[in-house]
Structure formats: C-alpha cells, structure tokens
Enzyme design. Structure first.
Site, short mmCIF file in Angstrom:
data_model
loop_
_atom_site.label_atom_id
_atom_site.label_comp_id
_atom_site.label_asym_id
_atom_site.label_seq_id
_atom_site.Cartn_x
_atom_site.Cartn_y
_atom_site.Cartn_z
N LYS A 1 -57.01 53.79 21.03
CA LYS A 1 -56.25 53.23 19.92
C LYS A 1 -57.09 52.43 18.92
O LYS A 1 -56.65 52.20 17.79
CB LYS A 1 -55.14 52.33 20.45
CG LYS A 1 -53.98 53.12 21.02
CD LYS A 1 -53.01 52.25 21.72
CE LYS A 1 -51.81 53.04 22.20
NZ LYS A 1 -50.90 53.42 21.11
N GLU B 1 -48.01 56.40 15.72
CA GLU B 1 -46.96 55.52 16.24
C GLU B 1 -46.33 54.81 15.05
O GLU B 1 -47.02 54.11 14.30
CB GLU B 1 -47.53 54.53 17.27
CG GLU B 1 -47.98 55.23 18.55
CD GLU B 1 -48.23 54.29 19.73
OE1 GLU B 1 -48.49 53.10 19.49
OE2 GLU B 1 -48.15 54.77 20.88
N GLU C 1 -43.54 61.84 22.14
CA GLU C 1 -42.13 61.87 22.51
C GLU C 1 -41.43 63.09 21.88
O GLU C 1 -40.68 63.80 22.53
CB GLU C 1 -41.43 60.59 22.05
CG GLU C 1 -41.88 59.34 22.78
CD GLU C 1 -41.38 58.09 22.08
OE1 GLU C 1 -42.08 57.59 21.18
OE2 GLU C 1 -40.29 57.61 22.43
N ASP D 1 -50.54 44.39 19.39
CA ASP D 1 -49.53 45.45 19.38
C ASP D 1 -48.63 45.27 20.59
O ASP D 1 -49.11 45.25 21.73
CB ASP D 1 -50.22 46.82 19.41
CG ASP D 1 -49.24 47.93 19.01
OD1 ASP D 1 -48.20 47.62 18.40
OD2 ASP D 1 -49.54 49.10 19.33
N THR E 1 -55.95 51.88 12.64
CA THR E 1 -54.55 51.49 12.52
C THR E 1 -54.29 51.33 11.03
O THR E 1 -55.00 50.58 10.36
CB THR E 1 -54.28 50.13 13.22
OG1 THR E 1 -54.77 50.20 14.56
CG2 THR E 1 -52.80 49.80 13.22
N GLU F 1 -44.40 51.95 13.47
CA GLU F 1 -44.19 50.56 13.91
C GLU F 1 -43.91 49.66 12.72
O GLU F 1 -44.28 49.95 11.58
CB GLU F 1 -45.43 50.04 14.66
CG GLU F 1 -45.85 50.95 15.81
CD GLU F 1 -46.83 50.30 16.78
OE1 GLU F 1 -47.02 49.06 16.70
OE2 GLU F 1 -47.40 51.04 17.60
N ASP G 1 -49.98 53.19 14.15
CA ASP G 1 -50.95 52.90 15.21
C ASP G 1 -51.44 54.25 15.77
O ASP G 1 -50.94 54.74 16.78
CB ASP G 1 -50.26 52.05 16.29
CG ASP G 1 -51.17 51.76 17.46
OD1 ASP G 1 -52.40 51.75 17.28
OD2 ASP G 1 -50.63 51.55 18.57
N HIS H 1 -38.66 53.89 23.58
CA HIS H 1 -40.04 54.37 23.61
C HIS H 1 -40.68 54.09 24.97
O HIS H 1 -41.34 54.97 25.55
CB HIS H 1 -40.85 53.70 22.49
CG HIS H 1 -42.32 54.01 22.56
ND1 HIS H 1 -42.84 55.24 22.23
CD2 HIS H 1 -43.37 53.25 22.94
CE1 HIS H 1 -44.15 55.22 22.40
NE2 HIS H 1 -44.50 54.03 22.83
N ARG I 1 -54.00 60.45 22.70
CA ARG I 1 -53.27 60.39 23.98
C ARG I 1 -54.10 60.82 25.18
O ARG I 1 -53.87 60.33 26.30
CB ARG I 1 -52.01 61.27 23.90
CG ARG I 1 -51.03 60.87 22.83
CD ARG I 1 -50.53 59.46 23.00
NE ARG I 1 -49.53 59.11 21.99
CZ ARG I 1 -49.08 57.88 21.80
NH1 ARG I 1 -49.53 56.87 22.54
NH2 ARG I 1 -48.19 57.64 20.87
N GLN J 1 -56.40 57.92 25.89
CA GLN J 1 -55.55 56.84 26.41
C GLN J 1 -55.15 57.08 27.87
O GLN J 1 -55.22 56.18 28.71
CB GLN J 1 -54.29 56.73 25.53
CG GLN J 1 -53.33 55.61 25.93
CD GLN J 1 -52.04 55.64 25.09
OE1 GLN J 1 -51.88 56.45 24.18
NE2 GLN J 1 -51.12 54.75 25.41
MN MN Z 1 -48.67 51.02 19.26
#
Ligand code: MN
Length: 353
Positions: free
Chosen positions: A208, A154, A310, A81, A212, A156, A188, A88, A192, A195
């Site tokens: 993470k 996420e 975000e 990844d 996925t 992606e 993904d 971002h 948080r 993380q």
């Molecule tokens: Mn990611």
C-alpha cells in the site's frame, strides 16, 4: 462543491484558491502561502472567520476550473488509514480467511488501522506506476518478485487535521471535531498479491505504501451533511462513546469513463470523532496536515463496493465493461476516477512498472 486548495494559473506562482462548483476564487490575500498548512494550524474560530470573508466574495473574479492546474493542497504530516466499514471488513474477511468468522473479535470494540506513508500521498491527476514486490500465489512453493498482478483501488473519505494536539494528552471525543478542518476523497491504491503475502502478522506495508491519491480541494466539515445512524452494538467503551452519526456523501467509482460502483459514506460504522479519540487515546498527538482516511467504503450489494477485490471477489467474477473487455484488477493504461458531488474527484492512470 466548495473547498480550499492550491492552484497555479496563467504562469503565476502557486497560491491558495477556493473552489465553488466549476470556478476558482483566488483567496491568496486571505490565506497566504503555497499550501494550506499555516491556515490549517489555526483554530476553528479563525477558519470560520476566514470562511465567512471568502464566502462574501464568492461571486467575484472567478477563474474557470478548467484553466487552473491543481497542486498538493497541504503538506501531509502523518497518514493513518482506518478500516471503518463493516461491509468492507466482512467482505475482506471472507476473501482472505475463508471458512472463518469474517469479522475478527476486536472489530466492533476498536478501530483497526495502520500508519501509512505520508511521503507518497499524491494529488489527483498524478500517474501511478505499477509497483513490484514479493508475491506468492496459492499453491506456489516460494515467492517471486515482479510487477503486481492484482493492482486495486480503495474508495475512501479522508479527514485533514488542522489544529494540532498536545503530546501526552488524549483528545476527548467531545473535542475531536475542533481539530479537523475538512475532508478529501482518497484512493488508497493497493497491490493485493503483495499485501496477501506480507500482511500477517503486522498489517499492510509495501502493498500500500507506493501511492495514495487525494482530491485537490479540501472541503470544510461545515459543508458536509450528517445523518444519524443505528446505535453501535456492543456499545463502545466510554472514550469512544458519542451519538451515532455518519456523513451523508454520495460517491462513485469510474473506470475508464464507466461508473462501476455507487455508494455513500453513511455506510461507515466508525466516525471521525471516534477516529480522533482512538488515535490519541494513548497520548499520541495530532499534527497539522495529518490525513486520517476512513478505510474502503462499501455498502452491502456488489454495486456498492469500494474496491475491485470485492467487486470481482478476488478475480473470481471479473467485471464486464461496456467496451466488451473484462477486469479482475487494473491494467496498464486504466484510469480510475473517484467522484462525489460534495468532494469533487480524485483521478489516477496506471503506468507500466
Ligand atoms: Mn485503505
């Protein structure tokens, strides 16, 4: 949209199909097997020859998409990844390291990334169990263990490697696309709070690796439009230098049926040629089935962000949804669908941990 995947239908064995919009063509005679890996392992000339024959038949014996069950399209070899969206990376820098320069000094010189967990890549439609882990809220004296309170998405773009490369031989950037078969959408999933506590100094780990999700139909690169983009500044080192371009793919994030963000892959700073060149620059080889994800795709306005951290600025500004509820992060029972007219969709529902 048009792409290759694996499906079962009317109680038959899994087989390879080619999706054209809302129909599926059984192409198991041209692409045998119960996943795409043997086909992916061929060279571009073979992909194109087969693709030509598939297209010649693309209006015969169509099965409605609604009648098939989709399965994992390929066996994932390695999963990497990246972190290719400047917007971002800047937003996350502001949120995670307030008061400091948001973009770290290496970001415009090389592609930040991490090796993820290939074994927990799931096909669209698979439920995601809320993970537990260690988290230490700001101000707390010690970490605790329990279900994540900051479960996020996420948005992606994922590239699927076909032709492998040789260990010890970097892939020159001019040859990079010869190794890439096509693209899928990637969610993904990210915890948080886990993380934030674990990521320094080695990067993401259990926050993470739990899941996925990918869309089930791999769209050949030839089906995806490209646009030029503004030159990179500073100019990258020789091995990463190419005409600046990006894919032009509209994307949206749908939460419980409501669109909460719209963006486009043209926002990505680094492209897939550069990903392949960088990933193999130390002699690491590509394997058939490698999944190379872009990193979260965000534009510059809040309505174009690709993650909840975000969109809600780490929970400071919860989203107000049409049903009257609010969200900072995902709740049990929530369903997230990432959707694109060219790539299809990837969905997942949160189950309590
Ligand atoms: Mn990611």
């Amino acid at each position: 949209m048009k792409g290759y995947g694996v499906f079962s239908w009317a109680g038959r064995e899994p087989r390879v199909g080619y999706r054209v919009e809302d129909s599926v063509l059984d192409v198991s005679d041209l692409v045998p097997g119960t996943d795409l890996n043997d086909f992916l392992a061929q060279r571009r000339e073979t992909w194109e020859e087969t693709h030509e024959r598939v297209r010649e038949r693309a209006d015969s014996d169509l099965i409605p998409l609604t009648a098939v069950d989709v399965l994992m399209p390929f066996r994932v070899a390695d999963y990497v990844d990246f972190y290719s969206s400047e917007e971002h990376a800047t937003n996350l820098g502001k949120i995670l390291r307030p008061g400091q320069e948001p973009l770290l000094p290496n970001w415009r010189h090389l592609q930040i990334g991490y090796h993820g967990r290939a074994g927990t890549v799931l096909v669209s439609g698979t439920d995601v169990v809320r993970p537990s882990g260690q988290r230490k809220p700001p101000g707390a004296d010690a970490p605790t263990f329990g279900p994540t309170e900051k479960l996020d998405i996420e948005l992606e773009l994922g590239f699927v490697v076909g032709t492998p490369s040789t260990h010890g031989e970097p892939v020159p950037i001019a040859d990079a696309l010869d190794h890439v078969f096509g693209a899928v959408l990637v969610n993904d999933w990210s915890a948080r709070d886990i993380q934030a506590w674990e990521y320094q100094p080695l990067g993401p780990f259990l926050g993470k690796s739990f899941a996925t999700s990918i869309s089930p139909w791999v769209v050949p690169l030839s089906e995806l439009p490209r646009v030029p983009r503004t030159p990179q500044e500073p100019e990258p080192l020789d091995y990463l230098r190419t005409e600046p371009w990006a894919y032009d793919i509209d994307l949206e994030v749908v939460l419980n049926g409501e669109t909460i963000s719209r963006t486009n892959t043209r926002h990505l700073y680094w492209n897939v040629e550069q990903q392949v060149a960088h990933l193999t620059s130390n002699g690491a080889s590509l394997r058939t089935g490698d999944l190379l994800a872009s990193g979260t795709i965000s534009g510059s306005d809040p309505g174009t962000f690709g993650s909840l951290i975000e969109m809600t600025w780490n929970g400071e500004r919860p989203l107000e949804l049409a049903d009257g509820s609010t969200r900072s992060f995902l709740e049990d029972g929530d369903e997230v669908v990432l959707r694109s007219p060219l790539l299809g969709e990837v969905s997942g529902r949160i189950r309590p941990g």
